[in-house]
Design a protein around this motif. Structure first.
Motif, PDB file in Angstrom:
ATOM      1  N   GLY A 123       0.670  -1.173  -0.048  1.00 31.15           N
ATOM      2  CA  GLY A 123      -0.062  -0.065  -0.056  1.00 31.15           C
ATOM      3  C   GLY A 123       0.939   1.348   0.085  1.00 31.15           C
ATOM      4  O   GLY A 123       1.993   1.142   0.240  1.00 31.15           O
ATOM      5  N   ARG A 124       0.258   2.486  -0.053  1.00 27.99           N
ATOM      6  CA  ARG A 124       0.969   3.672  -0.391  1.00 27.99           C
ATOM      7  C   ARG A 124       1.677   3.911   1.142  1.00 27.99           C
ATOM      8  O   ARG A 124       2.855   4.587   1.068  1.00 27.99           O
ATOM      9  N   ASN A 125       1.085   3.511   2.116  1.00 26.77           N
ATOM     10  CA  ASN A 125       1.699   3.505   3.561  1.00 26.77           C
ATOM     11  C   ASN A 125       2.498   2.340   3.957  1.00 26.77           C
ATOM     12  O   ASN A 125       2.437   2.286   5.107  1.00 26.77           O
ATOM     13  N   GLY A 126       2.344   1.240   3.102  1.00 29.46           N
ATOM     14  CA  GLY A 126       2.820   0.305   3.647  1.00 29.46           C
ATOM     15  C   GLY A 126       4.457   0.041   3.765  1.00 29.46           C
ATOM     16  O   GLY A 126       5.254   0.951   3.538  1.00 29.46           O
ATOM     17  N   LEU A 127       4.759  -1.451   4.397  1.00 30.97           N
ATOM     18  CA  LEU A 127       6.208  -1.513   4.658  1.00 30.97           C
ATOM     19  C   LEU A 127       7.274  -1.164   3.286  1.00 30.97           C
ATOM     20  O   LEU A 127       8.241  -0.691   3.600  1.00 30.97           O
ATOM     21  N   VAL A 128       6.768  -1.730   2.148  1.00 31.74           N
ATOM     22  CA  VAL A 128       7.613  -1.613   1.068  1.00 31.74           C
ATOM     23  C   VAL A 128       7.754  -0.144   0.860  1.00 31.74           C
ATOM     24  O   VAL A 128       9.063   0.324   0.647  1.00 31.74           O
ATOM     25  N   ASN A 129       6.779   0.593   0.594  1.00 31.86           N
ATOM     26  CA  ASN A 129       7.148   1.908   0.338  1.00 31.86           C
ATOM     27  C   ASN A 129       7.782   2.907   1.269  1.00 31.86           C
ATOM     28  O   ASN A 129       8.635   3.715   0.914  1.00 31.86           O
ATOM     29  N   ASP A 130       7.594   2.545   2.731  1.00 36.02           N
ATOM     30  CA  ASP A 130       8.259   3.094   3.771  1.00 36.02           C
ATOM     31  C   ASP A 130       9.649   2.633   3.762  1.00 36.02           C
ATOM     32  O   ASP A 130      10.622   3.843   3.740  1.00 36.02           O
ATOM     33  N   ALA A 131      10.096   1.629   3.154  1.00 34.44           N
ATOM     34  CA  ALA A 131      11.516   1.245   3.114  1.00 34.44           C
ATOM     35  C   ALA A 131      12.162   1.823   2.044  1.00 34.44           C
ATOM     36  O   ALA A 131      13.236   2.511   1.916  1.00 34.44           O
ATOM     37  N   LEU A 132      11.350   2.082   0.633  1.00 37.51           N
ATOM     38  CA  LEU A 132      11.853   2.808  -0.411  1.00 37.51           C
ATOM     39  C   LEU A 132      12.174   4.141   0.030  1.00 37.51           C
ATOM     40  O   LEU A 132      13.335   4.601  -0.513  1.00 37.51           O
ATOM     41  N   ARG A 133      11.328   4.812   0.548  1.00 39.43           N
ATOM     42  CA  ARG A 133      11.364   6.276   0.920  1.00 39.43           C
ATOM     43  C   ARG A 133      12.559   6.323   2.007  1.00 39.43           C
ATOM     44  O   ARG A 133      13.364   7.421   2.192  1.00 39.43           O
ATOM     45  N   TYR A 134      12.519   5.515   2.883  1.00 37.42           N
ATOM     46  CA  TYR A 134      13.672   5.524   3.978  1.00 37.42           C
ATOM     47  C   TYR A 134      15.016   5.503   3.373  1.00 37.42           C
ATOM     48  O   TYR A 134      16.123   5.994   3.613  1.00 37.42           O
ATOM     49  N   ASP A 136      15.696   6.407   0.610  1.00 33.95           N
ATOM     50  CA  ASP A 136      15.867   7.607  -0.708  1.00 33.95           C
ATOM     51  C   ASP A 136      15.797   7.088  -2.065  1.00 33.95           C
ATOM     52  O   ASP A 136      16.392   7.581  -2.960  1.00 33.95           O
ATOM     53  N   LEU A 137      15.171   5.904  -2.086  1.00 31.63           N
ATOM     54  CA  LEU A 137      15.114   5.358  -3.585  1.00 31.63           C
ATOM     55  C   LEU A 137      14.113   5.966  -4.402  1.00 31.63           C
ATOM     56  O   LEU A 137      13.935   5.867  -5.660  1.00 31.63           O
ATOM     57  N   VAL A 138      12.896   6.471  -3.658  1.00 27.28           N
ATOM     58  CA  VAL A 138      11.779   7.056  -4.262  1.00 27.28           C
ATOM     59  C   VAL A 138      11.547   8.149  -3.459  1.00 27.28           C
ATOM     60  O   VAL A 138      11.656   8.284  -2.293  1.00 27.28           O
ATOM     61  N   GLN A 139      10.723   9.438  -4.166  1.00 29.77           N
ATOM     62  CA  GLN A 139      10.355  10.442  -3.369  1.00 29.77           C
ATOM     63  C   GLN A 139       8.981  10.441  -2.840  1.00 29.77           C
ATOM     64  O   GLN A 139       8.574  11.426  -1.993  1.00 29.77           O
ATOM     65  N   ARG A 140       8.180   9.854  -3.632  1.00 31.12           N
ATOM     66  CA  ARG A 140       6.667   9.710  -3.335  1.00 31.12           C
ATOM     67  C   ARG A 140       6.342   8.217  -3.504  1.00 31.12           C
ATOM     68  O   ARG A 140       7.031   7.364  -3.970  1.00 31.12           O
ATOM     69  N   PRO A 141       5.381   7.671  -2.788  1.00 29.57           N
ATOM     70  CA  PRO A 141       4.823   6.290  -2.600  1.00 29.57           C
ATOM     71  C   PRO A 141       4.663   5.572  -3.956  1.00 29.57           C
ATOM     72  O   PRO A 141       4.129   6.501  -4.818  1.00 29.57           O
ATOM     73  N   VAL A 142       5.182   4.685  -4.292  1.00 29.75           N
ATOM     74  CA  VAL A 142       4.949   3.702  -5.665  1.00 29.75           C
ATOM     75  C   VAL A 142       3.707   3.136  -5.527  1.00 29.75           C
ATOM     76  O   VAL A 142       3.412   2.498  -4.691  1.00 29.75           O
ATOM     77  N   ARG A 143       2.852   3.376  -6.740  1.00 27.87           N
ATOM     78  CA  ARG A 143       1.629   2.724  -6.645  1.00 27.87           C
ATOM     79  C   ARG A 143       1.609   1.134  -7.244  1.00 27.87           C
ATOM     80  O   ARG A 143       1.695   0.697  -8.403  1.00 27.87           O
ATOM     81  N   PHE A 144       1.786   0.147  -6.166  1.00 24.82           N
ATOM     82  CA  PHE A 144       1.842  -1.114  -6.599  1.00 24.82           C
ATOM     83  C   PHE A 144       0.428  -1.704  -6.719  1.00 24.82           C
ATOM     84  O   PHE A 144       0.220  -2.544  -7.699  1.00 24.82           O
TER      85      PHE A 144
END
Length: 279
Positions: A123-134, A136-144
């Motif tokens: 999800g947008r606030n899921g563990l995967v997107n949180d890890a990617l943002r932490y 610094d691989l992405v600036q905004r959540p990825v739509r999976f």
């Protein structure tokens, strides 16, 4: 001699009756209904024309087989090294058993539960997107969720064990003396792998690929939950016709088209495999 024949017939009768009652009869009902026109009550090809002459249906078919193809490829790319690790690298029996248990246990969990778990993780606030943002691989959540990528992740997670088990069985049964002979004759490890080990493991790889492709192309739960209503695959369309619209004739035509296309692609793959194996 007659007693042996009668015993063999008795042993064959039960599986044949089971196959007849739970496969051939339902398949014949679906096939028959697909050729019926509810407006006239007679035989017609209108249902198949509706499926095969419409661009929307071809888009759904291509999406279905594209997802199944990439799911199979990714499972093969991940499953072969993992099988190699479990069979050839791991020396501790208890660690090998633990790895196999970790691999197999998710198969005993419902696909719905696993798909809901991936919905939370992706999800947008899921563990995967949180890890990617932490990281610094992405600036905004990825739509999976709602994309083919999200469906691929869920499908690979669910179907990967089938490749690992199939390839692992082939590697475990392989005659290691052939590899030893190749090395004694001066072949490098890479040459031994590509000319001895890999060809001998191809039957396991092929059986795993067929299982994964057949399960991926007919999957409903995982694509339905992870698609977010944005991606449609053929099993979802079939389920909709049978459970919501109650158009059994049109749903039967969709089912037969999916079956024929799947068996055709598997047959082509088998033929190519035999030709290359013969060469």
């Amino acid at each position: 001699m007659s007693s042996k024949v009668s015993m063999a017939l008795k042993l064959i009768a039960l599986p044949f009756l089971f196959f007849l009652a739970f496969f051939l009869v339902p398949l014949s009902v679906v096939l028959t209904s697909s050729f019926l026109d509810p407006s006239t009550g007679g035989a017609s090809l209108a249902n198949y024309a509706k499926v095969l002459l419409d661009q929307y249906h071809w888009d759904v078919i291509l999406t279905t087989f594209r997802i199944a193809f990439f799911t199979t490829v990714i499972c093969l790319l991940l499953g072969y090294p993992l099988s190699w690790y479990l069979v050839r690298i791991v020396r501790s029996p208890w660690w090998r058993r633990a790895c196999i248990i970790i691999l197999v246990v998710p198969l005993f969990t419902s696909n719905i539960v696993r798909s809901f778990g991936w919905m939370i993780l992706l999800g947008r606030n899921g563990l995967v997107n949180d890890a990617l943002r932490y990281l610094d691989l992405v600036q905004r959540p990825v739509r999976f969720i709602g994309s083919e990528g999200g469906i691929l992740i869920g499908m690979v997670y669910i179907l990967l064990p089938f490749v690992v088990l199939a390839v692992g069985t082939a590697l475990a049964r392989m005659d290691r003396s052939l590899e030893a002979a190749s090395k004694d004759l001066g072949a490098s490890p890479a040459r031994t792998f590509f000319h001895i080990t890999f060809p001998l493991s191809l039957p396991g790889l092929a059986s795993g690929a067929i299982m994964v492709f057949a399960l991926a192309v007919s999957a409903y739960v995982t694509p339905a939950l992870l698609s977010g209503g944005r991606v449609t695959v053929l099993p979802m369309l079939i389920y909709q016709q049978y459970s919501t619209v109650f158009n059994f004739n049109y749903g039967g035509a969709l089912s037969i088209v999916l079956l024929v296309f799947t068996l055709g692609l598997i047959g082509i793959a088998n033929h190519i495999g035999r030709v290359k194996g013969g060469n």
